[in-house]
Design an enzyme around this catalytic site. Structure first.
Site, short mmCIF file in Angstrom:
data_model
loop_
_atom_site.label_atom_id
_atom_site.label_comp_id
_atom_site.label_asym_id
_atom_site.label_seq_id
_atom_site.Cartn_x
_atom_site.Cartn_y
_atom_site.Cartn_z
N GLU A 1 0.82 -1.23 0.00
CA GLU A 1 0.00 0.00 0.00
C GLU A 1 0.85 1.27 0.00
O GLU A 1 0.80 2.06 0.96
CB GLU A 1 -0.96 -0.01 1.18
N GLU B 1 -6.99 -7.78 -0.43
CA GLU B 1 -7.32 -7.72 1.00
C GLU B 1 -8.71 -7.14 1.18
O GLU B 1 -9.06 -6.14 0.54
CB GLU B 1 -6.39 -6.75 1.76
N TRP C 1 -9.24 -0.36 13.20
CA TRP C 1 -8.56 0.93 13.17
C TRP C 1 -9.51 2.10 13.01
O TRP C 1 -9.09 3.23 12.80
CB TRP C 1 -7.50 0.95 12.07
N HIS D 1 -8.37 -7.19 14.80
CA HIS D 1 -8.87 -7.18 13.42
C HIS D 1 -9.34 -8.58 13.08
O HIS D 1 -8.65 -9.56 13.35
CB HIS D 1 -7.71 -6.76 12.50
C1 GAL Z 1 -4.27 -2.90 5.22
C2 GAL Z 1 -2.85 -3.42 5.33
C3 GAL Z 1 -2.80 -4.72 6.10
C4 GAL Z 1 -3.60 -4.60 7.37
C5 GAL Z 1 -5.00 -4.18 7.02
C6 GAL Z 1 -5.92 -4.08 8.22
O1 GAL Z 1 -4.32 -1.57 4.87
O2 GAL Z 1 -2.30 -3.64 4.06
O3 GAL Z 1 -1.46 -5.03 6.39
O4 GAL Z 1 -3.03 -3.66 8.19
O5 GAL Z 1 -4.97 -2.94 6.39
O6 GAL Z 1 -7.21 -3.62 7.85
#
Ligand code: GAL
Length: 677
Positions: free
Chosen positions: A157, A316, A324, A367
């Site tokens: 990212e 993802e 978060w 998470h």
């Molecule tokens: C993404 C990141 C992952 C993880 C995920 C959690 O942005 O690439 O490593 O942190 O968020 O939602």
């Protein structure tokens, strides 16, 4: 550059991608056996590994420990699971920072970030580049022809969470970048308008990044810094990609994007889409009060568009809640499948997650994951296994392309420019306009392609332009050609105002759009917070606008809606201009959902976009088609059963049942029909 064309789909992957980030280094190796057993049970086809593993792979400078990675890749291979292998360059080890503390990025206020989190990188730093190149080369040499390797996943990212660094190395790099872009400092002075506030530069050496200043910084300088920071990250991606192409030919190289506008605002994905072999994307639901499935559809459409319409992979998303946001709701039963298959409908060749096994330690332990803390006797696990089976039955959609009905223009540079200091109204948010126009199209069940303002638009009967403030002369000519040749264009206020240097186009607003829209805008008249204006339509109907109004002077356009009150009372609010074979609409205020729906209703008629058969709100219908057939995806986001008219009969792939005439889609369910023929 590679001698032959790079591969664009994961090597050896014969099903849709299903799996997730797999971080086995967080667990004893005895757990790995259980992992692969459960992966097979769930139907996992690919996992992403090694993304954050630099400190383990190179525990001290030049000393490598590949043993665990060897065992891991062999184990995955034995179990038939393909590997998306990360270059771990998003997380340099602590020894690297001890030797090169100036590789830590600096904020605009001069604060240097510390080690102890992730992605703390100054992308201009020469030592970082050398170290990143070195670990990438080592990995490529060791695993480039490993039988498990399906693709390379560079970094993680780019642009998130650090979008720019303001240190001295960046200042020097910025000056070189500016010298290459402008040639002479005089040309820069002209483009940046440094005659204003006495900012004239005598030499490139005098120029700094737009660090904290007493008041508004030069907007052209700030805009160029966004471009520079983006280009600098891309230089590093290209450096790694070229190493991988050279040492590990035939294996596609990607980096995971975050196209959702709510999640990354620092990367010009039009430019990045041209550099990767295969577009991949990460998407997370943001609980900001908007309909999350609409935001998801928009991000997926944007991802497909930066991939040039080609298949891409959702690398993802989350099985349930994230950790978060201030409030992180769990996903409702069935929502994970709707989300996953929503991405597939819009071109993704699978659905992957962050992450496989939920962590016990570290910042992301709350998470969700495919295998939750609660293990396999959980709803999430059962839904994961079910999703694996569903994706397996959809293998034949691979290689087909999503069919779009209309296009929306989008340009990250224009977005950046609109977010600079001192604009006419702080309540105007270009992203909000894009979201709202998208939502209005979604509610008409239209599938949207995004397009760059200078792209060929001739395939689309309708093109929508939400607040495209920065617009080049070339884009203006493109839109003129589009309308003259029969297209229908809908343009929102505050479009076509400045050129690529944030300089107002000469003549009246909206510079390159005056002829296309058949009008000029004499003055903006932004509204106060919560102030509404009434506008009346030809049939006496009434709507309201907020945030923005303008004094529009028709010069060929007809007035369709008129301001009924406020400072602009009596002036046109919405106009229509017939030009050549086509029509251009302009709206000079911020319409709410009702207003946008009415406006698009007219435009859709002009454009003769075939209306979708009567479908309930929030029942999403998308078509993917190609050599292997035509696939109709129907996703029911509502709590009631729905019926979707079917013009062509077919076989529903998730249930195996025949469907003809109409397709029953139970509340919350997804159905995918392979149409006959
Ligand atoms: C993404 C990141 C992952 C993880 C995920 C959690 O942005 O690439 O490593 O942190 O968020 O939602």
């Amino acid at each position: 550059m590679p001698e032959s064309m790079p591969e664009t789909s994961p090597r050896g992957l014969t099903r849709l991608a299903f799996g997730g980030d797999y971080n086995p280094e967080q667990w004893p190796e005895s757990v790995w056996q259980e992992d692969v057993r459960l992966m097979r049970e769930a139907g996992v086809t690919m996992v992403s590994v090694g993304i954050f593993s630099w400190a383990l792979l190179e525990p001290s400078p030049g000393v490598y420990d590949f043993g665990w990675m060897d065992r891991l890749l062999d184990l995955l291979h034995e179990h038939g699971i393909r590997v998306d292998l990360g270059t771990p360059t998003v997380c340099p080890p602590v020894w690297f920072y001890r030797a090169h503390p100036d590789a830590l990025p600096v904020t605009a206020d001069g604060v240097r970030h510390e080690f102890g989190s992730r992605a703390a990188i100054c992308h201009s730093n020469a030592d970082y580049r050398t170290a990143a190149a070195s670990i990438t080369t080592k990995l490529a040499e060791r695993y480039g022809d490993h039988p498990a390797l399906a693709m390379w996943h560079v970094h993680n990212e780019y642009g998130v969470p650090v979008s720019a660094c303001y240190c001295d190395s960046c200042a020097a790099h910025f000056r070189r970048w500016l010298a290459a872009a402008y040639g002479t400092v005089d040309a820069l002075n002209e483009a940046w308008g440094t005659a204003f506030w006495g900012q004239r530069y005598a030499a490139f050496e005098d120029i700094n990044p737009p660090r904290t200043t007493p008041t508004a910084v030069n907007p052209a300088q700030a805009l160029d810094y966004k471009r520079f920071a983006d280009a600098t990250m891309r230089e590093n991606f290209v450096m790694e990609r070229d190493i991988l192409h050279r040492v590990s030919p035939g294996v596609p190289v990607t980096t995971n994007f975050m196209t959702a506008l709510s999640q990354c605002d620092s990367v010009d994905y039009w430019a990045w889409g041209r550099e990767v072999d295969l577009v991949t994307n990460d998407h997370y639901l943001i609980t900001d009060g908007r309909r999350t499935h609409v935001n998801l559809a928009m991000a997926a459409d944007l991802t497909r568009s930066v991939a040039g319409g080609a298949p891409w992979i959702l690398l993802e998303h989350s099985t349930s809640g994230v950790n978060w946001q201030p409030r992180n709701p769990a996903k409702a039963p069935g929502q994970m499948a709707r989300n996953s298959l929503g991405h597939v409908a819009r071109g993704s060749e699978g659905a992957m997650f962050f992450q496989w096994r939920q962590s016990r330690r570290g910042a992301e332990k709350f998470h969700s994951a495919m295998l939750p803390h609660g293990g396999t006797d959980t709803r999430v696990w059962r839904e994961v296994v079910q999703l694996g089976a569903s994706l397996d039955s959809l293998s034949t959609v691979r290689g087909t392309r999503t069919r779009a009905d209309v296009a929306m223009l989008w340009d990250w540079h224009s977005w950046w420019a609109q977010n600079l200091d001192w604009r006419p109204n702080a309540d105007h948010d270009p992203r909000e306009r894009a979201d709202s126009f998208y939502e209005a199209l979604y509610d008409r069940h239209l599938t949207v392609d995004f397009a760059h303002p200078e792209a060929d638009l001739s395939a689309y009967p309708l093109v929508v332009v939400p607040a495209l403030y920065l617009m080049t002369e070339a884009a203006g000519r493109n839109l003129r050609r589009y309308v003259e040749n029969g297209g229908t264009l809908v343009v929102s206020y505050f479009s076509g105002i400045v050129d690529e240097h944030d300089a107002v186009h000469e003549g009246a607003y909206p510079g390159p759009l005056r002829d296309v829209l058949g009008l000029t805008v004499e003055e903006f008249s932004p509204l106060l917070q919560d102030q509404l204006v009434r506008i009346t339509g030809p049939d006496g109907s009434e709507l309201s606008g907020d945030v923005w109004t303008e004094f529009v002077v028709p010069r060929g356009a007809e007035t369709v809606w008129t301001y009924a009150d406020g400072l602009t009372a009596g002036h046109p609010a919405v106009t229509r201009h017939r030009l050549g074979e086509g029509t251009a609409w302009y709206v000079s205020t911020r319409l709410g959902a009702d207003g946008l729906d009415a406006l698009l209703g007219w435009a859709v008629e002009d454009a003769q976009v075939t209306p979708r058969a009567d479908l309930p709100r929030d029942v999403e219908v998308v078509l993917r088609a190609g050599e292997s057939g035509s696939f109709l995806f129907a996703i029911n986001h509502t709590a009631s059963d729905a019926k979707v008219p079917l013009e062509t009969p077919g076989t529903e792939l998730l249930t195996g049942e025949r469907a003809a005439g109409r397709l029953e889609v139970p509340a919350g369910a997804v159905r995918v029909v392979r149409l006959d023929g």
